[in-house]
Enzyme design. Structure first.
Site, PDB file in Angstrom:
ATOM      1  N   LEU A 166       1.526   3.554   3.315  1.00  0.00           N
ATOM      2  CA  LEU A 166       1.293   2.062   4.275  1.00  0.00           C
ATOM      3  C   LEU A 166       2.286   2.434   5.709  1.00  0.00           C
ATOM      4  O   LEU A 166       3.442   2.974   5.399  1.00  0.00           O
ATOM      5  CB  LEU A 166       1.736   1.034   3.199  1.00  0.00           C
ATOM      6  CG  LEU A 166       0.592   0.545   2.381  1.00  0.00           C
ATOM      7  CD1 LEU A 166       1.408  -0.603   1.318  1.00  0.00           C
ATOM      8  CD2 LEU A 166      -0.900   0.273   2.953  1.00  0.00           C
ATOM      9  N   HIS A 222      -1.600 -29.824   8.270  1.00  0.00           N
ATOM     10  CA  HIS A 222      -2.571 -30.550   8.123  1.00  0.00           C
ATOM     11  C   HIS A 222      -3.431 -30.454   9.222  1.00  0.00           C
ATOM     12  O   HIS A 222      -2.578 -31.015  10.614  1.00  0.00           O
ATOM     13  CB  HIS A 222      -2.905 -31.214   7.378  1.00  0.00           C
ATOM     14  CG  HIS A 222      -3.952 -31.773   7.056  1.00  0.00           C
ATOM     15  ND1 HIS A 222      -4.751 -31.072   6.416  1.00  0.00           N
ATOM     16  CD2 HIS A 222      -5.196 -32.580   7.544  1.00  0.00           C
ATOM     17  CE1 HIS A 222      -6.438 -31.597   6.542  1.00  0.00           C
ATOM     18  NE2 HIS A 222      -6.173 -32.822   7.473  1.00  0.00           N
TER      19      HIS A 222
END
Length: 467
Positions: A320, A445
């Site tokens: 990686l 939200h």
């Protein structure tokens, strides 16, 4: 002979990041790069071009299949593969230019040519028209990896190709056959499936992305199958034969030993990569390697030869770019006497398909194998308001916590924008947060990150609020 405090062989994410950190710490640094551009596999033929292709193909796929549902009527959409290819190359070049700038800014000397270690304090550099030798106190080997194939199948770079050739294609394959259902296979398979290719993925194991949590591979299989990709799991590829304009692929079903055949115009070999250590002169100083060809290092990433270090794809662990970068910084700081650390269990794996996938920490399979007492909680994106708004409802987040202490041990995600949101899980686990700690935080939200809160609620008290 020019003398440096540190010579770094290889300029991928591990190499150039290590060079920058060494320079910041006051060391005189040189990088030796055999290719004409810096950045290694990641910038040139790996992470960056593959994500640029994924981004472009996702836009096209959504335009063709989703925009109408948003009330956006597009009469006709076509792919200009040459223009798409050129944009990818432009993005790559822009980032390479950025690395060039960072080398100049940090006064790092760049040598173009193949570096060979003559002894632990000397590196010979063979360029196109000359060979020169430079001296050093420390050497960092950061040469990365290259694609590998099955023993009986040769990558001819024309019809049987590696990821390098796949990311430079100037036509859309009619039928792309992919050998390997790991990260490279599913990402490049996704690109061309979105652009209109028939894509067939042949995988030896019974799940995609087999090194990650099993639930992620099974969900990704379902999601990509809905996008039109064909899968042949538990199949062993036995042969691939190329002609001028097609490839014939043979595979054997592991359960019934029945042979099947596929014909396509391209076959991508995506079974993995191997360390690039060819002609580095490791034998000149006795640097040890293991049975996989990886350079053996100790806990300080130092080889058995004092003063010679190795990082990234050439040593143990996941291949990686972000792992290599962390190791590059680690070695730089070790050289000057600092005491850095790397928590390898908290280096995430990421897959940039649609839905995106990421995992950090231990998998459920690993924890069960070690007989750890655990509890799990999950929450589906189909119950998340933000996901409904964007029509990205495939996937879930799974949280694994210690049954007694509630400490989060693993977080495994598949869904929209995971590559940008998994970092909350990494931070939480680095500070050894309990699932309840996250469950009691406000996440705003409507947001995608509310799914993490809900999964932690489910793990803590089995009380997710919205399912």
């Amino acid at each position: 002979m020019e003398k440096y405090d540190v010579i770094i062989i290889g300029s991928g994410p591990g190499g150039y990041v290590s060079a920058i950190r060494c320079a910041q710490l006051g060391l005189k640094v040189a990088i030796v790069e055999r290719y004409s551009t810096l950045g290694g596999t990641c910038l040139n033929v790996g992470c960056i071009p593959s994500k640029a292709w994924l981004e472009a193909s996702e836009h096209y796929y959504k335009l063709k299949h989703q925009f109408e549902n948003f009330g956006i009527d597009v009469k006709e959409a076509n792919v200009d593969i040459l223009k798409m290819n050129q944009r990818v190359q432009d993005v790559v070049q822009e980032i390479i230019n950025g690395v060039d700038y960072l080398m100049k800014k940090n006064k790092i000397t760049v040598y173009e040519g193949h570096g060979t270690i003559k002894d632990k304090n000397t590196v010979a550099i063979k360029g196109e028209d000359k060979t020169e030798t430079i001296a050093t106190d420390k050497i960092i080997i950061a040469t990365g990896s290259k694609p590998t194939s099955l023993p009986n199948i040769k990558i001819d770079k024309k019809r049987i190709i590696s990821s390098t050739e796949a990311l430079a294609l100037r036509e859309i394959p009619k039928h792309l056959m992919v050998v390997g259902g790991g990260v490279i296979g599913v990402e490049i398979g996704s690109v061309f499936a979105r652009l209109g290719s028939k894509v067939s993925i042949v995988e030896y194991f019974d799940s995609l992305i087999a090194t990650m949590d099993g639930a992620l591979g099974h969900q990704l299989h379902r999601s990509l199958r809905k996008q039109g990709i064909d899968f042949y799991l538990e199949h062993k590829v036995t042969n691939a034969t190329a002609t001028e304009d097609k490839v014939e692929l043979k595979a054997e079903n592991l359960s019934g030993k029945e042979e099947m055949g596929l014909d396509g115009d391209y076959c991508l070999m995506a079974i993995g990569r191997k360390p690039y250590t060819a002609n580095l002169g490791l034998e000149n100083i006795g640097v040890e390697t293991n049975e996989k060809g990886q350079i053996t290092v100790d806990e300080n990433l130092e080889t058995n030869v004092k003063g010679v270090y190795a990082i990234g794809d050439v040593i143990r662990g996941a291949m990686l770019a972000h792992k290599a970068s962390e190791e590059g910084v680690f070695v730089a700081e070790r050289i000057v006497g600092q005491k850095p650390h790397i928590n390898y269990s908290l280096i995430p794996n990421i897959v940039y398909t649609q839905p995106e996938v990421a995992g950090v920490g231990l998998t459920e399979e690993e924890l069960k194998k070690s007989n750890r007492s655990i509890k799990t909680g999950s929450f589906p994106y189909k119950a998340n308001a933000r996901a409904k708004i964007s029509m990205d409802t495939d996937g879930f987040i799974k949280v694994i916590a210690d049954k007694e202490t509630d400490e989060i041990l693993g977080v495994h995600m598949i869904g929209p924008r995971i590559a940008d949101s998994y970092t909350e899980a990494v931070v939480a686990m680095e500070f050894r947060a309990a699932a309840e700690d996250i469950a009691r935080m406000s996440h705003g939200h409507p947001t995608f990150s509310e799914t993490f809160k809900e999964a932690c609620l489910a793990a803590t008290e089995d009380r997710a609020l919205h399912i």
